[in-house]
Design a protein around this motif. Structure first.
Motif, PDB file in Angstrom:
ATOM      1  N   ARG A  94      13.695   0.257   2.662  1.00  0.00           N
ATOM      2  CA  ARG A  94      12.814  -0.904   2.736  1.00  0.00           C
ATOM      3  C   ARG A  94      11.964  -0.865   3.997  1.00  0.00           C
ATOM      4  N   ALA A  95      12.555  -0.449   5.110  1.00  0.00           N
ATOM      5  CA  ALA A  95      11.780  -0.334   6.347  1.00  0.00           C
ATOM      6  C   ALA A  95      10.666   0.696   6.186  1.00  0.00           C
ATOM      7  N   LEU A  96      10.965   1.795   5.507  1.00  0.00           N
ATOM      8  CA  LEU A  96       9.957   2.824   5.273  1.00  0.00           C
ATOM      9  C   LEU A  96       8.845   2.305   4.363  1.00  0.00           C
ATOM     10  N   ALA A  97       9.230   1.565   3.312  1.00  0.00           N
ATOM     11  CA  ALA A  97       8.230   1.007   2.407  1.00  0.00           C
ATOM     12  C   ALA A  97       7.302   0.043   3.137  1.00  0.00           C
ATOM     13  N   LEU A  98       7.886  -0.803   3.983  1.00  0.00           N
ATOM     14  CA  LEU A  98       7.079  -1.759   4.727  1.00  0.00           C
ATOM     15  C   LEU A  98       6.166  -1.066   5.726  1.00  0.00           C
ATOM     16  N   SER A  99       6.632   0.039   6.303  1.00  0.00           N
ATOM     17  CA  SER A  99       5.791   0.772   7.243  1.00  0.00           C
ATOM     18  C   SER A  99       4.581   1.386   6.534  1.00  0.00           C
ATOM     19  N   CYS A 100       4.727   1.689   5.247  1.00  0.00           N
ATOM     20  CA  CYS A 100       3.597   2.192   4.465  1.00  0.00           C
ATOM     21  C   CYS A 100       2.615   1.078   4.116  1.00  0.00           C
ATOM     22  N   ILE A 101       3.101  -0.175   4.120  1.00  0.00           N
ATOM     23  CA  ILE A 101       2.254  -1.311   3.761  1.00  0.00           C
ATOM     24  C   ILE A 101       1.511  -1.853   4.976  1.00  0.00           C
ATOM     25  N   ILE A 102       2.239  -2.120   6.063  1.00  0.00           N
ATOM     26  CA  ILE A 102       1.585  -2.702   7.233  1.00  0.00           C
ATOM     27  C   ILE A 102       1.570  -1.746   8.420  1.00  0.00           C
ATOM     28  N   GLY A 103       1.772  -0.473   8.154  1.00  0.00           N
ATOM     29  CA  GLY A 103       1.687   0.524   9.194  1.00  0.00           C
ATOM     30  C   GLY A 103       0.247   0.984   9.392  1.00  0.00           C
ATOM     31  N   PRO A 104       0.024   2.267   9.571  1.00  0.00           N
ATOM     32  CA  PRO A 104      -1.324   2.789   9.826  1.00  0.00           C
ATOM     33  C   PRO A 104      -2.388   2.384   8.801  1.00  0.00           C
ATOM     34  N   PRO A 105      -2.083   2.304   7.478  1.00  0.00           N
ATOM     35  CA  PRO A 105      -3.146   1.862   6.552  1.00  0.00           C
ATOM     36  C   PRO A 105      -3.671   0.471   6.876  1.00  0.00           C
ATOM     37  N   PHE A 106      -2.757  -0.465   7.185  1.00  0.00           N
ATOM     38  CA  PHE A 106      -3.173  -1.821   7.551  1.00  0.00           C
ATOM     39  C   PHE A 106      -4.008  -1.797   8.827  1.00  0.00           C
ATOM     40  N   ALA A 107      -3.521  -1.099   9.841  1.00  0.00           N
ATOM     41  CA  ALA A 107      -4.226  -1.068  11.125  1.00  0.00           C
ATOM     42  C   ALA A 107      -5.606  -0.423  10.976  1.00  0.00           C
ATOM     43  N   PHE A 108      -5.697   0.628  10.159  1.00  0.00           N
ATOM     44  CA  PHE A 108      -6.985   1.300   9.970  1.00  0.00           C
ATOM     45  C   PHE A 108      -7.998   0.351   9.342  1.00  0.00           C
ATOM     46  N   LEU A 109      -7.602  -0.354   8.282  1.00  0.00           N
ATOM     47  CA  LEU A 109      -8.519  -1.282   7.622  1.00  0.00           C
ATOM     48  C   LEU A 109      -8.916  -2.423   8.550  1.00  0.00           C
ATOM     49  N   PHE A 110      -7.915  -2.998   9.217  1.00  0.00           N
ATOM     50  CA  PHE A 110      -8.164  -4.158  10.071  1.00  0.00           C
ATOM     51  C   PHE A 110      -9.074  -3.792  11.238  1.00  0.00           C
TER      52      PHE A 110
END
Length: 322
Positions: A94-110
């Motif tokens: 679950r921690a890995l899944a969440l890191s894929c959601i709000i990790g680098p992809p989120f930061a890149f878009l934001f």
């Protein structure tokens, strides 16, 4: 888990949430309000910090590394202190899944959105989409029903978002790039709303989960950053400034403060404070970034913030019982 068991869990969570708010005495209420206000202020400062970082020349990759690396360094000791008391719900998968959601992809878009659209777009569209997604996913996936206050709040929010998105910079400023920036904020808000939904669905602790996600995101993104990106050629003081904005404030202290507010007030009442981020960020942008909002931006911020507040129907029920 059976459908009946999931329904029982959701009912139990709702009762526990209402009980937490009702049981809060006056001292805890005041402390919780203080923590909530602190979280909103810290997130507003973080939003302005991203704007400053982009203006200084930091790339989205730079800011992403500072956000997750800085938050990981700050929250790792807290994670270690709680290691023996972590709930079974916080699994590595679950921690890995969440890191894929709000990790680098989120930061890149934001962070990319900040380089394309005005600050006022970011502080309304991204939080607004987060609220929409966080409210719609339970309806679509868990067959929950939205209350009248929640529906009204979402409708007001959409009007505010439209007002903000209608403000387009002149061709000499950014051309049509603001549209792409808005889409980046829609994407980042969608990812964050999904994260909120999964945090509640899986009953995960905020601080420990954020620490785990930050560490995993840093470990996965650092090799990519070193191979494909060149650090911004800026003074060390600028890097330290953004480390404070990104890691210490946005990724660390704000989450700790908000988690404390939830513990003291319950998620319903504590959920009021993210609604204060848009107006606070626009106000703080004046002294911190020297960026003045125009009339349409102010109108959109006011409308959208009102929608966020109205949508928090549990707040109204909390005060109606007093």
């Amino acid at each position: 888990m059976t459908t009946a068991a999931r329904d029982t869990d959701r009912a139990t969570d709702g009762v526990a949430d209402r009980a937490a708010g009702a049981a809060a005495g006056r001292p805890d209420m005041l402390k919780g309000l203080g923590f909530g206000l602190a979280a909103a202020l810290l997130w507003a400062i973080y939003n302005v910090g991203v704007e400053i970082g982009r203006a200084d020349g930091f790339t989205s990759a730079d800011l992403a590394l500072l956000r997750y690396g800085g938050a990981g360094l700050i929250l790792a000791p807290l994670l270690m202190l709680q290691w023996r008391r972590l709930p079974a719900s916080l699994t590595s998968g679950r921690a890995l899944a969440l890191s894929c959601i709000i990790g680098p992809p989120f930061a890149f878009l934001f962070n990319t959105g900040y380089g394309l659209a005005p600050l006022a777009h970011a502080v309304v569209i991204s939080p607004g989409m987060s609220m929409l997604v966080a409210n719609l996913l339970p309806v679509l996936l868990d067959r929950q029903r939205l209350s009248g206050n929640r529906k009204l709040g979402i409708a007001i929010l959409i009007i505010g978002v439209i007002a903000i998105a209608a403000d387009r910079p002149s061709a000499t400023e950014a051309g049509d790039s603001a549209i792409l920036g808005d889409l980046c904020f829609v994407g980042s808000g969608t990812l964050w709303g999904t994260f909120i939904y999964l945090m509640a669905r899986w009953h995960l602790p905020a601080v420990a989960t954020t620490a785990a996600v930050s560490i995993l995101s840093t470990l996965s993104f650092l090799p990519v950053y070193l191979m494909w990106f060149a650090p911004a050629q800026l003074p060390a003081a600028a890097w330290i400034e953004q480390l404070i904005y990104q890691g210490a404030i946005g990724g660390g202290l704000a989450i700790v403060a908000f988690a404390s507010s939830i513990r003291l007030l319950g998620s319903g009442l504590a959920g009021l404070f993210p609604a204060l981020v848009p107006p606070l960020a626009v106000i703080l942008a004046i002294p911190l970034a020297r960026q003045w909002p125009n009339g349409l931006q102010i109108l959109g911020v006011v409308i959208a913030s009102a929608g966020l507040i109205v949508s928090l129907d549990r707040v109204a029920r909390h005060f109606s019982r007093k």
